[in-house]
Write an enzyme that holds these catalytic residues in place. Structure first.
Site, PDB file in Angstrom:
ATOM      1  N   GLU A 260      48.245  34.058  22.413  1.00 56.44           N
ATOM      2  CA  GLU A 260      48.427  35.555  21.719  1.00 56.44           C
ATOM      3  C   GLU A 260      49.762  36.054  21.836  1.00 56.44           C
ATOM      4  O   GLU A 260      50.124  37.084  21.962  1.00 56.44           O
ATOM      5  CB  GLU A 260      47.530  36.431  22.690  1.00 56.44           C
ATOM      6  CG  GLU A 260      47.902  36.670  23.946  1.00 56.44           C
ATOM      7  CD  GLU A 260      47.325  35.486  24.938  1.00 56.44           C
ATOM      8  OE1 GLU A 260      47.052  34.549  24.386  1.00 56.44           O
ATOM      9  OE2 GLU A 260      47.448  35.966  26.149  1.00 56.44           O
ATOM     10  N   HIS A 284      39.710  36.745  18.902  1.00 59.35           N
ATOM     11  CA  HIS A 284      40.165  36.528  20.684  1.00 59.35           C
ATOM     12  C   HIS A 284      41.657  36.881  20.618  1.00 59.35           C
ATOM     13  O   HIS A 284      42.209  37.574  21.289  1.00 59.35           O
ATOM     14  CB  HIS A 284      39.682  35.088  20.899  1.00 59.35           C
ATOM     15  CG  HIS A 284      40.107  34.928  22.272  1.00 59.35           C
ATOM     16  ND1 HIS A 284      39.398  34.981  23.388  1.00 59.35           N
ATOM     17  CD2 HIS A 284      41.428  34.401  22.760  1.00 59.35           C
ATOM     18  CE1 HIS A 284      39.832  34.590  24.445  1.00 59.35           C
ATOM     19  NE2 HIS A 284      41.226  34.263  24.383  1.00 59.35           N
ATOM     20  N   GLU A 285      42.373  36.149  19.745  1.00 66.83           N
ATOM     21  CA  GLU A 285      44.044  36.424  19.956  1.00 66.83           C
ATOM     22  C   GLU A 285      44.457  37.866  19.539  1.00 66.83           C
ATOM     23  O   GLU A 285      45.138  38.516  20.236  1.00 66.83           O
ATOM     24  CB  GLU A 285      44.622  35.361  19.295  1.00 66.83           C
ATOM     25  CG  GLU A 285      44.603  33.956  19.563  1.00 66.83           C
ATOM     26  CD  GLU A 285      44.313  33.516  21.135  1.00 66.83           C
ATOM     27  OE1 GLU A 285      44.958  34.109  22.020  1.00 66.83           O
ATOM     28  OE2 GLU A 285      43.379  32.493  21.390  1.00 66.83           O
ATOM     29  N   HIS A 288      43.701  40.321  22.385  1.00 64.14           N
ATOM     30  CA  HIS A 288      44.690  40.202  23.206  1.00 64.14           C
ATOM     31  C   HIS A 288      45.856  41.192  23.111  1.00 64.14           C
ATOM     32  O   HIS A 288      46.604  41.614  23.998  1.00 64.14           O
ATOM     33  CB  HIS A 288      45.473  38.990  23.397  1.00 64.14           C
ATOM     34  CG  HIS A 288      44.840  38.072  24.409  1.00 64.14           C
ATOM     35  ND1 HIS A 288      44.241  38.141  25.726  1.00 64.14           N
ATOM     36  CD2 HIS A 288      44.301  36.721  24.223  1.00 64.14           C
ATOM     37  CE1 HIS A 288      43.893  37.040  26.298  1.00 64.14           C
ATOM     38  NE2 HIS A 288      43.819  35.968  25.424  1.00 64.14           N
ATOM     39  N   GLU A 307      41.692  37.633  30.148  1.00 60.22           N
ATOM     40  CA  GLU A 307      40.744  36.577  29.361  1.00 60.22           C
ATOM     41  C   GLU A 307      39.352  37.163  29.397  1.00 60.22           C
ATOM     42  O   GLU A 307      38.544  37.157  28.284  1.00 60.22           O
ATOM     43  CB  GLU A 307      40.719  35.248  29.708  1.00 60.22           C
ATOM     44  CG  GLU A 307      42.294  34.694  29.565  1.00 60.22           C
ATOM     45  CD  GLU A 307      42.852  34.509  28.144  1.00 60.22           C
ATOM     46  OE1 GLU A 307      41.922  34.654  27.308  1.00 60.22           O
ATOM     47  OE2 GLU A 307      43.984  34.451  28.109  1.00 60.22           O
ATOM     48  N   ASP A 363      48.089  27.046  36.026  1.00 58.93           N
ATOM     49  CA  ASP A 363      47.653  26.199  35.052  1.00 58.93           C
ATOM     50  C   ASP A 363      46.211  25.140  35.568  1.00 58.93           C
ATOM     51  O   ASP A 363      45.533  24.465  34.874  1.00 58.93           O
ATOM     52  CB  ASP A 363      48.705  25.151  34.459  1.00 58.93           C
ATOM     53  CG  ASP A 363      48.214  24.819  32.936  1.00 58.93           C
ATOM     54  OD1 ASP A 363      47.470  25.370  32.077  1.00 58.93           O
ATOM     55  OD2 ASP A 363      48.733  23.576  32.535  1.00 58.93           O
ATOM     56  N   TYR A 371      37.010  33.902  31.860  1.00 64.63           N
ATOM     57  CA  TYR A 371      36.652  34.293  30.414  1.00 64.63           C
ATOM     58  C   TYR A 371      35.451  34.525  30.265  1.00 64.63           C
ATOM     59  O   TYR A 371      34.681  35.691  30.038  1.00 64.63           O
ATOM     60  CB  TYR A 371      36.801  33.236  29.388  1.00 64.63           C
ATOM     61  CG  TYR A 371      38.191  32.483  29.249  1.00 64.63           C
ATOM     62  CD1 TYR A 371      38.901  31.759  29.918  1.00 64.63           C
ATOM     63  CD2 TYR A 371      38.703  32.616  27.784  1.00 64.63           C
ATOM     64  CE1 TYR A 371      40.312  31.137  29.788  1.00 64.63           C
ATOM     65  CE2 TYR A 371      40.115  32.102  27.302  1.00 64.63           C
ATOM     66  CZ  TYR A 371      40.809  31.644  28.457  1.00 64.63           C
ATOM     67  OH  TYR A 371      42.305  31.214  28.070  1.00 64.63           O
TER      68      TYR A 371
HETATM   69  N1  BES Z   1      45.980  32.976  26.489  1.00 65.04           N
HETATM   70  C1  BES Z   1      45.152  31.976  26.048  1.00 65.04           C
HETATM   71  C2  BES Z   1      45.689  30.610  26.128  1.00 65.04           C
HETATM   72  C3  BES Z   1      46.457  30.238  27.372  1.00 65.04           C
HETATM   73  C4  BES Z   1      45.752  30.434  28.765  1.00 65.04           C
HETATM   74  C5  BES Z   1      47.496  29.329  27.599  1.00 65.04           C
HETATM   75  C6  BES Z   1      46.543  30.331  29.957  1.00 65.04           C
HETATM   76  C7  BES Z   1      48.063  29.088  28.744  1.00 65.04           C
HETATM   77  C8  BES Z   1      47.392  29.370  29.767  1.00 65.04           C
HETATM   78  C9  BES Z   1      44.336  32.172  24.643  1.00 65.04           C
HETATM   79  O1  BES Z   1      44.145  33.201  24.600  1.00 65.04           O
HETATM   80  C10 BES Z   1      43.242  31.378  24.878  1.00 65.04           C
HETATM   81  O2  BES Z   1      42.458  31.793  25.648  1.00 65.04           O
HETATM   82  N2  BES Z   1      43.100  30.445  23.942  1.00 65.04           N
HETATM   83  C11 BES Z   1      41.552  29.738  23.625  1.00 65.04           C
HETATM   84  C12 BES Z   1      40.868  30.139  22.362  1.00 65.04           C
HETATM   85  C13 BES Z   1      39.942  31.336  22.788  1.00 65.04           C
HETATM   86  C14 BES Z   1      39.110  31.470  21.242  1.00 65.04           C
HETATM   87  C15 BES Z   1      38.939  31.077  23.793  1.00 65.04           C
HETATM   88  C16 BES Z   1      42.198  28.099  23.817  1.00 65.04           C
HETATM   89  O3  BES Z   1      43.359  28.035  23.539  1.00 65.04           O
HETATM   90  O4  BES Z   1      41.131  27.326  23.625  1.00 65.04           O
HETATM   91 ZN    ZN Z   2      42.643  34.354  25.587  1.00 70.22          ZN
END
Ligand code: BES
Ligand code: ZN
Length: 591
Positions: A260, A284-285, A288, A307, A363, A371
């Site tokens: 996002e 989703h993005e 955010h 999330e 991470d 989520y």
């Molecule tokens: N912000 C996240 C991606 C993220 C989280 C990157 C933590 C690094 C550390 C992003 O908004 C996200 O959740 N992306 C999901 C897709 C979404 C549709 C659930 C993904 O990348 O799978």
């Molecule tokens: Zn997200």
């Protein structure tokens, strides 16, 4: 708290970057100037986060007119957080300038060779700062508790275009120099850059897509409903406060589905499947822009505030734009992902809304639990207080905390003051505590239901009984991605080889161009050692670097000795094409 920065003494308010992208040495090099507000008037040491940075010089200034060299040292690095950079500054200093270069192995950058792009002629670079990788390309107070504005000058080879998640100064293509400005204060994890053979196609006055020329038309078509999504979200949760909303489509090695980054969401090309069935990612993005970018988790332990809220908003946007049939399918698929994640996690606390991070890299605690459990929590509140009341409550949460970083405790206080107390007894304190601490799903949760996916289960039962692929073809004629994914996932993990190959022949699953369908099919193939799917699976695992799509395949393979040998063989070819965060996940898994 994932950071070494001494934010009780200094807070960054503004950042000025002047960086050159050197594709030969795979480094970003130049200067970062940080302007501070002092919280401790006597403090003479500024501590910044870094990871694998080569720091060449530090200078301090008061007001910016004249600069003096400042003594600095780098502490020994820790694997989780990198290395603290300690700079000694005069008592009146209000800014610091660091001259540095990133490492070719920077965890927050991926340098791609021309063959790894769709154009095959020019190299590509992109950053991914969340959660704590900004420090691998900028010496910074790398914590979401600190928000700063920034200006950036980015110098690139003349044939390339630089895009940052910020406002761009117009008219520079071909110059090799790009200027950006981020006027809203943001946390460090939202700083983002991409450099490549990028072109732009507008979709509406304030939306458009960036992509390599070969990918742009399909992307603009797939994402054409983005403007409608923004209007929908604004009607629910208040104005979009970031000016433009563009999407930047990355090469398939992008390790996430989407990120996002403000004004410019970074996205995987694997959601472009031709029928808009995976654009919940955009919802989703985009969401955010309220839950996350506007109101930000103050620590990574509060990640669910980003999330969980965003997952709840995402489904509301999908429901409003595409209908409840699709959003209900997404809710059920989310529940299934939650069950899977809970089974896969090895640290018990990671199955709760707020995993304890301690001295782990955030991470390492990442999963879909914050989520999906977070979204279930909000759905529960919606159900108790009614949709209109809950929508107004959320909108107020965003309005009153706009451009602030917030903790779970702050949310709980706001919740009790502005929602729970309006109807005492509707929700008990014990229920709230259970949402916060449970490792399972509370018995009083409001569970989603999907008629469409129940029909899929009936079709599965019918096929398992009769074996008739033609009957199944009739039942599945109008199925979307979600229905196919659910069907394949709901099949028993042991099936006869001729059953599998009949299915495969009729529906071309091994060669599915749909990355989500191919993913669940490959998992079924691994469980059954259905070898005809393996060559395509290998190509998939080499081409795609999106963690969610590849890691489960490695994990499934690693369950048996010969599977593990195969995983290692594939990984030996795939690894160099993966992003550093995907590499480290698969490294850990296979070793
Ligand atoms: N912000 C996240 C991606 C993220 C989280 C990157 C933590 C690094 C550390 C992003 O908004 C996200 O959740 N992306 C999901 C897709 C979404 C549709 C659930 C993904 O990348 O799978
Ligand atoms: Zn997200």
């Amino acid at each position: 708290m994932s950071t070494y920065a001494n934010i009780d003494a200094f807070i960054t308010k503004h950042l000025v970057l002047d960086l050159t992208a050197d594709f030969d040495s795979r480094t970003l090099l130049g200067t970062a100037e940080l302007m501070f507000e002092r919280r401790d008037p006597g403090a003479t040491e500024v501590v910044l986060d870094t990871r694998d940075l080569q720091v060449r010089k530090a200078e301090a200034s008061s007001g910016g007119a004249s600069w003096v060299d400042a003594a600095f040292r780098l502490d020994p690095a820790t694997a989780a957080f990198g290395s603290a950079l300690r700079v000694t500054v005069p008592r009146d200093a209000d800014r610091l300038r660091i001259t540095y270069a990133s490492s070719p192995a920077a965890k927050g950058l991926q340098w791609l060779t021309p063959p790894q792009t769709s154009g095959k002629k020019l190299p590509f670079l992109f950053s991914q700062a969340q959660a704590i990788q900004a420090r691998s390309f900028i010496p910074i107070q790398d914590t979401p508790a600190v928000r700063m504005t920034y200006d950036a000058t980015i110098r690139v080879p003349k044939e390339l275009v630089a895009v940052m998640a910020a406002e761009a100064a117009p008219g520079e293509k071909g110059s090799g120099v790009f200027h950006f400005r981020m006027p809203q204060p943001i946390p460090s994890y939202l700083i983002a850059i991409a450099i490549g053979d990028l072109t732009f196609q507008p979709m509406s006055d304030r939306t458009g897509v960036w992509a390599e020329p070969a990918a742009i038309a399909a992307a603009a078509k797939e994402f054409e409903d983005t403007e409608q999504m923004i209007k929908t979200t604004e009607a629910l949760y208040g104005p979009y406060r970031w000016g433009r909303y563009d999407l930047l489509v990355l090469p398939p090695s992008f390790p996430f589905g989407g990120m996002e980054n403000p004004r410019v969401t970074f996205a995987t090309p694997t959601v472009i499947v031709g029928d808009k069935s995976l654009v919940a990612l955009v919802a989703h993005e985009l969401a955010h822009s309220w839950s996350g970018n506007l109101v930000t988790n103050a620590t990574w332990q509060d990640f669910w505030l980003n999330e969980g809220f965003t997952t709840y908003l995402e489904r509301r946007i999908v429901e409003a734009v595409y209908g409840k049939r699709l959003s209900d399918m997404e809710r059920i698929i989310g529940l299934r992902d939650l069950a899977q994640a809970r089974a896969d996690l090895t640290v018990a606390g990671d199955r709760t809304l707020q995993p304890t991070l301690g001295d782990r890299d955030p991470d390492d605690a990442y999963s879909v639990v914050p989520y999906e459990l977070g979204a279930l929590f909000l759905s529960f509140l919606e159900d108790k207080f009614g949709r209109d009341t809950f929508d107004r409550f959320l909108r107020r949460w965003f309005d009153e905390h706009a451009f602030q970083s917030v903790t779970t405790a702050q949310f709980l206080e706001f919740l009790s003051k502005h929602l729970l107390s309006t109807r005492p007894g509707e929700v008990t304190e014990a229920q709230i505590q259970e949402w916060l601490h449970t490792e399972s799903i509370p018995s009083f949760a409001v569970m989603p239901k999907s008629d469409a996916l129940e029909k899929v289960e009936q079709a599965r039962d019918a096929w398992l009984m009769s074996g008739s692929v033609e009957a199944l073809a009739l039942a599945s004629a109008a199925w979307s991605t979600q229905e196919w994914v659910h069907f394949i996932d709901a099949l028993p993990r042991k099936l006869d080889a001729d059953r599998l190959s009949a299915l495969d022949r009729r529906f071309k699953l091994t060669d599915s161009p749909n990355s989500e369908i191919a993913h669940v099919w490959f998992r079924l193939a691994i469980a059954n050692r259905y070898t005809p799917a393996f060559p395509a699976m290998e190509r998939y695992m080499i081409r795609i670097g999106r963690r969610k799509l590849i890691v489960p395949l490695y994990r499934d393979l690693a369950l048996t000795a010969d599977g593990k040998a195969m995983a290692k063989r594939i990984y030996a070819k795939a690894r160099e094409g993966y992003h550093p965060v995907a590499q480290s996940t698969v490294d850990d898994l296979l070793n």
